[in-house]
Structures are given as structure tokens and as C-alpha cells.
Motif scaffolding. Sequence first.
Motif, mmCIF file in Angstrom:
data_model
loop_
_atom_site.group_PDB
_atom_site.id
_atom_site.type_symbol
_atom_site.label_atom_id
_atom_site.label_comp_id
_atom_site.label_asym_id
_atom_site.label_seq_id
_atom_site.Cartn_x
_atom_site.Cartn_y
_atom_site.Cartn_z
ATOM 1 N N VAL A 91 177.001 41.592 -33.708
ATOM 2 C CA VAL A 91 175.752 40.908 -33.867
ATOM 3 C C VAL A 91 176.106 39.401 -34.342
ATOM 4 N N TYR A 92 177.232 39.155 -34.492
ATOM 5 C CA TYR A 92 177.604 37.741 -34.862
ATOM 6 C C TYR A 92 177.950 36.848 -34.013
ATOM 7 N N ASP A 93 176.795 35.897 -33.444
ATOM 8 C CA ASP A 93 176.973 35.019 -32.505
ATOM 9 C C ASP A 93 177.321 33.610 -32.716
ATOM 10 N N ASP A 94 178.626 33.530 -33.512
ATOM 11 C CA ASP A 94 179.016 32.401 -33.795
ATOM 12 C C ASP A 94 180.447 32.059 -33.484
ATOM 13 N N GLU A 95 180.499 30.831 -32.913
ATOM 14 C CA GLU A 95 181.764 30.446 -32.240
ATOM 15 C C GLU A 95 183.143 30.576 -33.082
ATOM 16 N N GLN A 96 182.946 30.725 -34.377
ATOM 17 C CA GLN A 96 184.158 30.679 -35.287
ATOM 18 C C GLN A 96 184.866 32.210 -34.673
ATOM 19 N N LEU A 137 176.539 32.854 -25.597
ATOM 20 C CA LEU A 137 177.768 32.502 -26.466
ATOM 21 C C LEU A 137 178.402 31.585 -25.834
ATOM 22 N N ALA A 138 179.042 31.839 -24.382
ATOM 23 C CA ALA A 138 179.962 31.253 -23.588
ATOM 24 C C ALA A 138 179.093 29.838 -23.366
ATOM 25 N N GLY A 139 177.914 29.937 -23.107
ATOM 26 C CA GLY A 139 177.063 28.619 -22.959
ATOM 27 C C GLY A 139 177.282 27.685 -23.783
ATOM 28 N N ARG A 140 177.109 28.145 -25.002
ATOM 29 C CA ARG A 140 177.275 27.170 -26.111
ATOM 30 C C ARG A 140 178.586 26.744 -26.386
ATOM 31 N N VAL A 141 179.668 27.672 -25.959
ATOM 32 C CA VAL A 141 180.894 27.075 -26.050
ATOM 33 C C VAL A 141 181.329 25.963 -24.984
ATOM 34 N N ALA A 142 180.815 26.035 -23.873
ATOM 35 C CA ALA A 142 180.853 25.228 -22.656
ATOM 36 C C ALA A 142 180.031 24.000 -22.913
ATOM 37 N N ALA A 143 179.056 24.047 -23.674
ATOM 38 C CA ALA A 143 178.283 22.724 -24.245
ATOM 39 C C ALA A 143 179.299 21.867 -25.089
ATOM 40 N N THR A 144 179.759 22.616 -26.253
ATOM 41 C CA THR A 144 180.610 21.986 -27.091
ATOM 42 C C THR A 144 181.754 21.368 -26.503
ATOM 43 N N ALA A 145 182.565 22.049 -25.715
ATOM 44 C CA ALA A 145 183.784 21.513 -24.813
ATOM 45 C C ALA A 145 183.341 20.012 -24.021
ATOM 46 N N ALA A 146 181.918 20.090 -23.397
ATOM 47 C CA ALA A 146 181.547 19.228 -22.605
ATOM 48 C C ALA A 146 181.188 17.922 -23.654
#
Length: 222
Positions: A91-96, A137-146
Amino acid sequence: MHPADRTAIRVLLVDDHEMVLQGLRAMLSRFPDAVTVIGSVSDEAAAVEAVREDQPDIVLCDVRLRHGSGLDVCQAVRAAEPKTKVVFLTVYDDEQYLYQALRAGASGYLLKRVDGHELVRHLESVQLGDVVIDPGLAGRVAATAAHLRQGEFWPGARLGLTQRESEVLALLVGGLSNKAIAARLVVSDDTVKTHLRGLYRKLEVNDRGSAVAVALREGLFH
């Protein structure tokens, strides 16, 4: 490969909640040609023993367990049987947690909102050698990378802190308690503790005071 020639993926479940295990068994039982649940366990030692004895294709594991860490389970399983792949279902949707899971050798990180068809499709992808990440979660990681590519760093990014860990550290520097930080960020106390553990590890400190000292020494906040 023709569907008739495909062997069902052999899956071991690791979770410390019996209701979750029962639910996963029921969900996956609807796809007998694709997946076979060979067993379920609730801790690291039992998982390693089951992997050595039964050699599942995939271990489906929660990232946090009552008596240990799914990350430790992943590392132990990969050490015991490198051919067995580990996919986190949590349930943990955290990038960490995602980053830690991938560093531990996981082949997937999915959230428990996934439905049966999606879960089976992801397991099939992992069996074929892919790494799967929950789309949200992948979308958030991609946004962070951008943002990072555009130079939009936040304080602490150069030290490996996530944006949320940096926010927590800023509030620590401001003298807020865990409860006050949770209220400010609209998260639970446990979530704050999780972020604190992450930033302590990355800053190589053991307590709040030391974390604040590093933040001030590095000039992260003014």
C-alpha cells in the motif's frame, strides 16, 4: 510461445496479514493457467526456507512486515536463489520504498489497488525479464526525473533526499515535532517516521539533532 505450451508461473506469497494472503490466493486462483500459488509465509526465515525447497519463479511480498522488512526478505531470497524474482505488492506509494526495492534487487513494485488481470499481466512481464512499476508511481518518478533534468533541484537532492524527505527535514530544522510535521504535511505519524528513517540513513545520522546539524552545515535551508 503458444498459450497451450506455457507453464504457469509458480508464486510464493509473503505477507503477515492472513486476510491479505487469502485474498491474493482467491484473486490468483481465477487464473490457473497463468499462475500457481505454491505457498504463503509471513516472515523472512520462512520465505528463504520455502524458496530453497520449492524454488518459486516469483516471490510476491509486502514491503513492510510486522516482524521485519520486505526489503530484507528480497535480499535474502535473491541471495538464496538468484533465479527467483521478487515483486513487491504494497500500500506504500512512496518513491523512497520504490528506490530501496530496486536497490534490493526487486523486479517489480506494485500497489495493492491492482486488480487480478493487471497483477497477472505484470507477473508475466516479470517472468519474461521485465521490471514492472505501478503506473501511478512510475508517473511521479518520471516527473521527478524531468524536473531534475531541468535543474529544478530541491534542498537535499544532491544528498539523495527525495522531495518529501527534504520537506520533512526543513520542518525538523524549524523545530516541529513528528505530530506537527504529520499535521503540516497531512500524512500519518507512521509516514513521518518512515521519511525520518530514510533521511537519517541518507545523511548517515541517528537522530533529529544530528540531521538538523547536517542540514545547517550543508546550507540546505536559509
